[in-house]
Design an enzyme around this catalytic site. Sequence first.
Site, PDB file in Angstrom:
ATOM      1  N   ILE A   1      -3.826  -4.267   9.316  1.00 29.72           N
ATOM      2  CA  ILE A   1      -3.084  -4.690  10.352  1.00 29.72           C
ATOM      3  C   ILE A   1      -2.660  -3.770  11.326  1.00 29.72           C
TER       4      ILE A   1
ATOM      5  N   ASP B   1      -1.484   8.665   9.321  1.00 27.80           N
ATOM      6  CA  ASP B   1      -2.028   7.609   8.220  1.00 27.80           C
ATOM      7  C   ASP B   1      -2.449   8.735   7.359  1.00 27.80           C
ATOM      8  N   ASN B   2      -2.187   8.531   5.940  1.00 32.52           N
ATOM      9  CA  ASN B   2      -2.686   9.646   4.976  1.00 32.52           C
ATOM     10  C   ASN B   2      -4.338   9.149   4.538  1.00 32.52           C
ATOM     11  N   LEU B   3      -4.591   7.996   4.899  1.00 34.99           N
ATOM     12  CA  LEU B   3      -6.058   7.394   4.721  1.00 34.99           C
ATOM     13  C   LEU B   3      -6.222   7.131   3.298  1.00 34.99           C
TER      14      LEU B   3
ATOM     15  N   LYS C   1       0.306  -1.977  -1.158  1.00 31.55           N
ATOM     16  CA  LYS C   1       0.383  -3.568  -1.169  1.00 31.55           C
ATOM     17  C   LYS C   1      -0.310  -4.236  -2.350  1.00 31.55           C
TER      18      LYS C   1
ATOM     19  N   ASN D   1       6.509   5.387  -2.492  1.00 33.11           N
ATOM     20  CA  ASN D   1       5.723   5.374  -1.221  1.00 33.11           C
ATOM     21  C   ASN D   1       6.558   4.442  -0.335  1.00 33.11           C
TER      22      ASN D   1
ATOM     23  N   SER E   1       7.269  -8.811   4.079  1.00 27.81           N
ATOM     24  CA  SER E   1       6.330  -9.792   3.501  1.00 27.81           C
ATOM     25  C   SER E   1       7.082 -11.062   3.201  1.00 27.81           C
TER      26      SER E   1
ATOM     27  N   TYR F   1       6.202  -4.600  -5.866  1.00 26.31           N
ATOM     28  CA  TYR F   1       5.990  -4.537  -4.585  1.00 26.31           C
ATOM     29  C   TYR F   1       6.751  -5.379  -3.675  1.00 26.31           C
TER      30      TYR F   1
ATOM     31  N   LYS G   1       9.735  -4.148  -0.747  1.00 24.05           N
ATOM     32  CA  LYS G   1      10.030  -4.672   0.934  1.00 24.05           C
ATOM     33  C   LYS G   1      11.365  -5.150   0.985  1.00 24.05           C
TER      34      LYS G   1
ATOM     35  N   ASN H   1       0.093 -14.737   5.147  1.00 25.39           N
ATOM     36  CA  ASN H   1      -1.120 -14.404   4.765  1.00 25.39           C
ATOM     37  C   ASN H   1      -2.033 -13.892   5.914  1.00 25.39           C
TER      38      ASN H   1
ATOM     39  N   ASN I   1      -7.453 -10.767  -2.674  1.00 32.19           N
ATOM     40  CA  ASN I   1      -7.380 -11.926  -1.668  1.00 32.19           C
ATOM     41  C   ASN I   1      -8.323 -12.818  -1.621  1.00 32.19           C
TER      42      ASN I   1
HETATM   43  P1  NAD Z   1      -3.712  -1.309   4.714  1.00 27.89           P
HETATM   44  O1  NAD Z   1      -4.002  -0.863   3.158  1.00 27.89           O
HETATM   45  O2  NAD Z   1      -5.029  -1.722   5.126  1.00 27.89           O
HETATM   46  O3  NAD Z   1      -3.051  -0.371   5.648  1.00 27.89           O
HETATM   47  C1  NAD Z   1      -1.820   0.509   5.114  1.00 27.89           C
HETATM   48  C2  NAD Z   1      -2.163   1.934   5.747  1.00 27.89           C
HETATM   49  O4  NAD Z   1      -1.155   2.702   5.300  1.00 27.89           O
HETATM   50  C3  NAD Z   1      -3.422   2.587   5.197  1.00 27.89           C
HETATM   51  O5  NAD Z   1      -4.362   2.941   6.129  1.00 27.89           O
HETATM   52  C4  NAD Z   1      -3.004   3.685   4.010  1.00 27.89           C
HETATM   53  O6  NAD Z   1      -3.990   4.599   4.180  1.00 27.89           O
HETATM   54  C5  NAD Z   1      -1.912   4.096   4.878  1.00 27.89           C
HETATM   55  N1  NAD Z   1      -0.685   4.444   4.114  1.00 27.89           N
HETATM   56  C6  NAD Z   1      -0.126   4.108   2.640  1.00 27.89           C
HETATM   57  N2  NAD Z   1       0.747   5.047   2.092  1.00 27.89           N
HETATM   58  C7  NAD Z   1       0.883   6.050   3.172  1.00 27.89           C
HETATM   59  C8  NAD Z   1       1.798   7.040   3.314  1.00 27.89           C
HETATM   60  N3  NAD Z   1       2.766   7.214   2.141  1.00 27.89           N
HETATM   61  N4  NAD Z   1       1.603   7.857   4.457  1.00 27.89           N
HETATM   62  C9  NAD Z   1       0.900   7.536   5.347  1.00 27.89           C
HETATM   63  N5  NAD Z   1      -0.112   6.434   5.310  1.00 27.89           N
HETATM   64  C10 NAD Z   1       0.131   5.619   4.255  1.00 27.89           C
HETATM   65  O7  NAD Z   1      -2.788  -2.747   4.336  1.00 27.89           O
HETATM   66  P2  NAD Z   1      -2.286  -3.668   5.498  1.00 27.89           P
HETATM   67  O8  NAD Z   1      -2.884  -5.103   5.175  1.00 27.89           O
HETATM   68  O9  NAD Z   1      -2.933  -3.342   6.843  1.00 27.89           O
HETATM   69  O10 NAD Z   1      -0.770  -3.700   5.423  1.00 27.89           O
HETATM   70  C11 NAD Z   1       0.312  -2.945   6.438  1.00 27.89           C
HETATM   71  C12 NAD Z   1       1.590  -3.128   5.801  1.00 27.89           C
HETATM   72  O11 NAD Z   1       1.922  -4.607   5.858  1.00 27.89           O
HETATM   73  C13 NAD Z   1       1.813  -2.688   4.417  1.00 27.89           C
HETATM   74  O12 NAD Z   1       3.229  -2.258   4.560  1.00 27.89           O
HETATM   75  C14 NAD Z   1       1.829  -3.987   3.743  1.00 27.89           C
HETATM   76  O13 NAD Z   1       2.787  -3.921   2.701  1.00 27.89           O
HETATM   77  C15 NAD Z   1       2.482  -5.193   4.609  1.00 27.89           C
HETATM   78  N6  NAD Z   1       1.889  -6.500   4.386  1.00 27.89           N
HETATM   79  C16 NAD Z   1       0.659  -6.576   4.258  1.00 27.89           C
HETATM   80  C17 NAD Z   1       0.269  -8.039   4.083  1.00 27.89           C
HETATM   81  C18 NAD Z   1      -1.266  -8.186   3.883  1.00 27.89           C
HETATM   82  O14 NAD Z   1      -1.407  -9.245   3.350  1.00 27.89           O
HETATM   83  N7  NAD Z   1      -2.070  -7.498   4.283  1.00 27.89           N
HETATM   84  C19 NAD Z   1       1.278  -9.052   3.890  1.00 27.89           C
HETATM   85  C20 NAD Z   1       2.634  -8.784   4.014  1.00 27.89           C
HETATM   86  C21 NAD Z   1       2.964  -7.296   4.232  1.00 27.89           C
HETATM   87  C1  UD1 Z   2      -1.013 -12.124  -2.306  1.00 21.89           C
HETATM   88  C2  UD1 Z   2      -0.065 -11.058  -2.963  1.00 21.89           C
HETATM   89  C3  UD1 Z   2       1.117 -11.157  -2.084  1.00 21.89           C
HETATM   90  C4  UD1 Z   2       0.742 -10.508  -0.550  1.00 21.89           C
HETATM   91  C5  UD1 Z   2      -0.291 -11.547  -0.202  1.00 21.89           C
HETATM   92  C6  UD1 Z   2      -0.916 -10.800   1.207  1.00 21.89           C
HETATM   93  C7  UD1 Z   2      -0.155 -11.758  -5.428  1.00 21.89           C
HETATM   94  C8  UD1 Z   2       0.468 -12.391  -6.541  1.00 21.89           C
HETATM   95  N1  UD1 Z   2       0.364 -11.950  -4.309  1.00 21.89           N
HETATM   96  O1  UD1 Z   2      -0.577 -13.364  -2.092  1.00 21.89           O
HETATM   97  O2  UD1 Z   2       2.204 -10.428  -2.563  1.00 21.89           O
HETATM   98  O3  UD1 Z   2       1.752 -10.433   0.528  1.00 21.89           O
HETATM   99  O4  UD1 Z   2      -1.542 -11.334  -1.163  1.00 21.89           O
HETATM  100  O5  UD1 Z   2      -1.760 -11.799   1.776  1.00 21.89           O
HETATM  101  O6  UD1 Z   2      -1.108 -10.799  -5.470  1.00 21.89           O
HETATM  102  N2  UD1 Z   2      -7.386 -17.322  -4.674  1.00 21.89           N
HETATM  103  C9  UD1 Z   2      -8.142 -17.987  -5.347  1.00 21.89           C
HETATM  104  N3  UD1 Z   2      -9.474 -17.194  -5.723  1.00 21.89           N
HETATM  105  C10 UD1 Z   2      -9.254 -15.737  -5.607  1.00 21.89           C
HETATM  106  C11 UD1 Z   2      -8.406 -15.180  -4.736  1.00 21.89           C
HETATM  107  C12 UD1 Z   2      -7.223 -16.068  -4.295  1.00 21.89           C
HETATM  108  O7  UD1 Z   2      -8.476 -19.119  -5.858  1.00 21.89           O
HETATM  109  O8  UD1 Z   2     -10.288 -15.160  -5.849  1.00 21.89           O
HETATM  110  C13 UD1 Z   2      -5.972 -18.285  -4.333  1.00 21.89           C
HETATM  111  C14 UD1 Z   2      -4.640 -18.124  -4.863  1.00 21.89           C
HETATM  112  O9  UD1 Z   2      -4.576 -18.337  -6.125  1.00 21.89           O
HETATM  113  C15 UD1 Z   2      -4.023 -18.401  -3.864  1.00 21.89           C
HETATM  114  C16 UD1 Z   2      -4.641 -18.305  -2.683  1.00 21.89           C
HETATM  115  O10 UD1 Z   2      -6.080 -18.340  -2.798  1.00 21.89           O
HETATM  116  O11 UD1 Z   2      -3.617 -19.799  -3.936  1.00 21.89           O
HETATM  117  C17 UD1 Z   2      -4.299 -16.960  -1.636  1.00 21.89           C
HETATM  118  O12 UD1 Z   2      -4.473 -15.967  -2.513  1.00 21.89           O
HETATM  119  P1  UD1 Z   2      -4.230 -14.413  -1.999  1.00 21.89           P
HETATM  120  O13 UD1 Z   2      -5.254 -14.197  -0.697  1.00 21.89           O
HETATM  121  O14 UD1 Z   2      -4.522 -13.524  -3.087  1.00 21.89           O
HETATM  122  O15 UD1 Z   2      -2.888 -14.415  -1.372  1.00 21.89           O
HETATM  123  P2  UD1 Z   2      -1.379 -14.650  -2.289  1.00 21.89           P
HETATM  124  O16 UD1 Z   2      -1.480 -14.921  -3.442  1.00 21.89           O
HETATM  125  O17 UD1 Z   2      -0.565 -15.557  -1.396  1.00 21.89           O
END
Ligand code: NAD
Ligand code: UD1
Length: 338
Positions: A14, A33-35, A86, A101, A126, A150, A154, A180, A200
Amino acid sequence: MSDTILVTGGAGFIGSHTCVALAAAGYNPLVLDNLCNSDLRVLDRLERITGQRPGWIEGDVRDRALLDRVFAEHRMAGVIHFAGLKAVGDSVADPLGYYDNNVNGTWVLAQAMEAAGVQTLVFSSSATVYGDPDRSPIPEHAPCRPANPYGRSKRIVEETLGDWQAARPGWRVALLRYFNPVGAHESGLIGEHPQGRPNNLMPFVCQVAVGMHDRLMVHGNDYPTPDGTGVRDYVHVMDLAEGHVAALRQLQKAPGLLTLNLGAGSGLSVLQVVQAFERASGRAIAYEVGPRRPGDVPAYWADPSLAERVLGWKARRGLDAMCADSWRWQQGNPNGYA
Ligand code: NAD
Ligand code: UD1
């Protein structure tokens, strides 16, 4: 001179898309970023998309001395804090690592910001903070009952940043609850590349389409939903990225605390996603129905009307764009940035 914004976690999924939206809006992103879950080569791609290479600092948000140096060396207009872990399953296995973290990392960052006089913070929260909601669409005032470490990490950050903003009313804080996020930048140059087997849905579907797995496992089709499969609110990552810019702009207008859902406002089932992906990719997605995934909620989606009222933001890109953009990225980059 354009405003510099520190983007922690800006190399991630994101965060990298938000760097594009920031540059498009005339901001100057500086990535820290710490990668631990990303690849430095994303910066080359960002440069190709925006014509401007974001500033780069490799390091950890928990490193206070580093943050103090960064704030001393750069005049920052604000911080967007994506850096965090995450994976729900990992958080159950290592709760203290997750709290360190995600929670401690945010506290160290906020303290360094206060010391440097930077008071504008956008935080990645989230929809997972709601847990299993009583009803959908979910408004922001719905009860928060996170169901795993997790989600609790948050929620703890939300509550403690709320306390902090109340104690320091000059601060400008946005807590953005993402539903999502899926999709990729329309160029196909940046996207999500999960390490190992994706948990996911969308990344897994993409990998089935390119033949990395022979089929998708649908986690249950006996939910009380129209086709029995789980229903979620999928939001295009570029819409989400633009939501961050809108939140930043709003914070720059006035101090305060904003808590906002960022979602599309409608629910889609697993099978609807699969069908849309088949249309977008022209590939058949084989699937098998398996048991429910432990901890899964049957269905939820956002009430995003507050974000529209407060920010003038709403999701514009639909499911077809989410699938087409995910597919373009997956096809062009089967090994991520490698
Ligand atoms: P991501 O893992 O792709 O990005 C997170 C980045 O943070 C990574 O580049 C990682 O290297 C870096 N990072 C982690 N811990 C660190 C630290 N201690 N210091 C410096 N860098 C650090 O994940 P994303 O999907 O881009 O998510 C970004 C944020 O959004 C996260 O906080 C996540 O919890 C939140 N979020 C994500 C989702 C999702 O579905 N992707 C949904 C809701 C919330
Ligand atoms: C998951 C995380 C949630 C996080 C979100 C980020 C869990 C329990 N929840 O949510 O904390 O914020 O990702 O987007 O891990 N599905 C399948 N087959 C698969 C994968 C998923 O059927 O291989 C279904 C799941 O049952 C769900 C939907 O697809 O109904 C979405 O799943 P997913 O993408 O993992 O997201 P969340 O479960 O909503």
